[in-house]
Motif scaffolding. Structure first.
Motif, PDB file in Angstrom:
ATOM      1  N   GLU A 158      -1.170   6.444  -5.383  1.00 20.83           N
ATOM      2  CA  GLU A 158      -2.137   6.948  -4.400  1.00 20.83           C
ATOM      3  C   GLU A 158      -1.500   7.050  -3.026  1.00 20.83           C
ATOM      4  O   GLU A 158      -1.713   8.019  -2.288  1.00 20.83           O
ATOM      5  N   PHE A 159      -0.702   6.069  -2.666  1.00 21.84           N
ATOM      6  CA  PHE A 159       0.047   6.073  -1.403  1.00 21.84           C
ATOM      7  C   PHE A 159       0.932   7.324  -1.323  1.00 21.84           C
ATOM      8  O   PHE A 159       0.933   8.036  -0.315  1.00 21.84           O
ATOM      9  N   LYS A 168      -9.270   4.649  -4.173  1.00 21.07           N
ATOM     10  CA  LYS A 168      -8.958   5.849  -4.970  1.00 21.07           C
ATOM     11  C   LYS A 168      -8.082   5.505  -6.163  1.00 21.07           C
ATOM     12  O   LYS A 168      -8.230   6.107  -7.231  1.00 21.07           O
ATOM     13  N   ALA A 169      -7.170   4.554  -6.006  1.00 19.61           N
ATOM     14  CA  ALA A 169      -6.332   4.148  -7.135  1.00 19.61           C
ATOM     15  C   ALA A 169      -7.193   3.597  -8.270  1.00 19.61           C
ATOM     16  O   ALA A 169      -7.002   3.956  -9.436  1.00 19.61           O
ATOM     17  N   ILE A 170      -8.160   2.755  -7.927  1.00 21.21           N
ATOM     18  CA  ILE A 170      -9.064   2.204  -8.940  1.00 21.21           C
ATOM     19  C   ILE A 170      -9.930   3.314  -9.529  1.00 21.21           C
ATOM     20  O   ILE A 170     -10.048   3.461 -10.749  1.00 21.21           O
ATOM     21  N   GLU A 171     -10.539   4.097  -8.659  1.00 18.67           N
ATOM     22  CA  GLU A 171     -11.451   5.161  -9.094  1.00 18.67           C
ATOM     23  C   GLU A 171     -10.765   6.162 -10.024  1.00 18.67           C
ATOM     24  O   GLU A 171     -11.352   6.621 -11.001  1.00 18.67           O
ATOM     25  N   LEU A 172      -9.511   6.494  -9.728  1.00 16.65           N
ATOM     26  CA  LEU A 172      -8.814   7.539 -10.468  1.00 16.65           C
ATOM     27  C   LEU A 172      -7.856   6.988 -11.531  1.00 16.65           C
ATOM     28  O   LEU A 172      -7.192   7.755 -12.225  1.00 16.65           O
ATOM     29  N   GLY A 173      -7.763   5.670 -11.619  1.00 17.01           N
ATOM     30  CA  GLY A 173      -6.993   5.060 -12.695  1.00 17.01           C
ATOM     31  C   GLY A 173      -5.484   5.151 -12.558  1.00 17.01           C
ATOM     32  O   GLY A 173      -4.789   5.321 -13.555  1.00 17.01           O
ATOM     33  N   HIS A 174      -4.985   5.077 -11.339  1.00 12.96           N
ATOM     34  CA  HIS A 174      -3.536   5.012 -11.168  1.00 12.96           C
ATOM     35  C   HIS A 174      -3.172   3.889 -10.203  1.00 12.96           C
ATOM     36  O   HIS A 174      -4.033   3.143  -9.758  1.00 12.96           O
ATOM     37  N   TYR A 183      -8.620   3.147   1.460  1.00 14.18           N
ATOM     38  CA  TYR A 183      -8.657   4.390   0.691  1.00 14.18           C
ATOM     39  C   TYR A 183      -7.623   4.373  -0.418  1.00 14.18           C
ATOM     40  O   TYR A 183      -7.881   4.873  -1.520  1.00 14.18           O
ATOM     41  N   ILE A 184      -6.434   3.822  -0.144  1.00 17.43           N
ATOM     42  CA  ILE A 184      -5.414   3.700  -1.190  1.00 17.43           C
ATOM     43  C   ILE A 184      -5.981   2.903  -2.355  1.00 17.43           C
ATOM     44  O   ILE A 184      -5.939   3.339  -3.511  1.00 17.43           O
ATOM     45  N   GLU A 185      -6.520   1.731  -2.049  1.00 19.48           N
ATOM     46  CA  GLU A 185      -7.017   0.834  -3.094  1.00 19.48           C
ATOM     47  C   GLU A 185      -8.209   1.421  -3.843  1.00 19.48           C
ATOM     48  O   GLU A 185      -8.264   1.383  -5.077  1.00 19.48           O
TER      49      GLU A 185
END
Length: 139
Positions: free
Chosen positions: A92-93, A81-87, A77-79
């Motif tokens: 994300e963590f 969402k970070a990609i999806e949301l651009g951060h 989920y960290i990986e």
């Protein structure tokens, strides 16, 4: 104080996590990073939901000298969402940690009148994190 148990190969910086925790509590927190398979098992065992999730919180009984509780965060989920949301993964963590920590502190977005969301927004601004947690939780 954070007792950090990273059960994955994902490299994460816990400096901001420690600062966030110290701003809200002096109690020890167990923080576990795991994979989707183990997260699914934990979610199934403790909540009866047979699927992985992003973050789970397990508050301990409120007693002196007892840690505040455990937060379990899923690496995938960290990986994702970070990609999806651009951060970054670290951002994300931190966002997921804030959400889990607020649950340990008694906040519950499912029954409150927006208090948890307001506290999330305050912490996100204070620690200069992306506002994606607020945006996705308002939907």
């Amino acid at each position: 104080m954070i007792e950090f148990d990273n059960r994955t190969a994902l490299q994460l910086d816990i400096e901001i996590i420690s600062a966030i925790a110290d701003s809200l509590t002096k109690k020890e927190i167990e923080l576990i990073i795991t994979d989707a398979h183990e997260m699914r098992e934990i979610n199934k065992e403790h909540r009866g939901i047979d699927k992985a999730t992003d973050v789970l919180s397990f508050p301990y009984e409120a007693m002196p000298m007892i840690p505040l509780g455990s937060i379990v965060i899923c690496r995938e989920y960290i990986e994702q969402k970070a990609i999806e949301l651009g951060h970054t993964n670290d951002d994300e963590f931190a966002l997921l940690f804030i959400h889990g920590l607020l649950h340990l502190l008694g906040y519950d977005h499912e029954v409150d009148d927006g208090e948890m969301r307001q506290e999330e927004a305050r912490l996100i601004q204070k620690f200069n994190l992306p506002e994606s947690l607020i945006v996705r939780n308002e939907g």
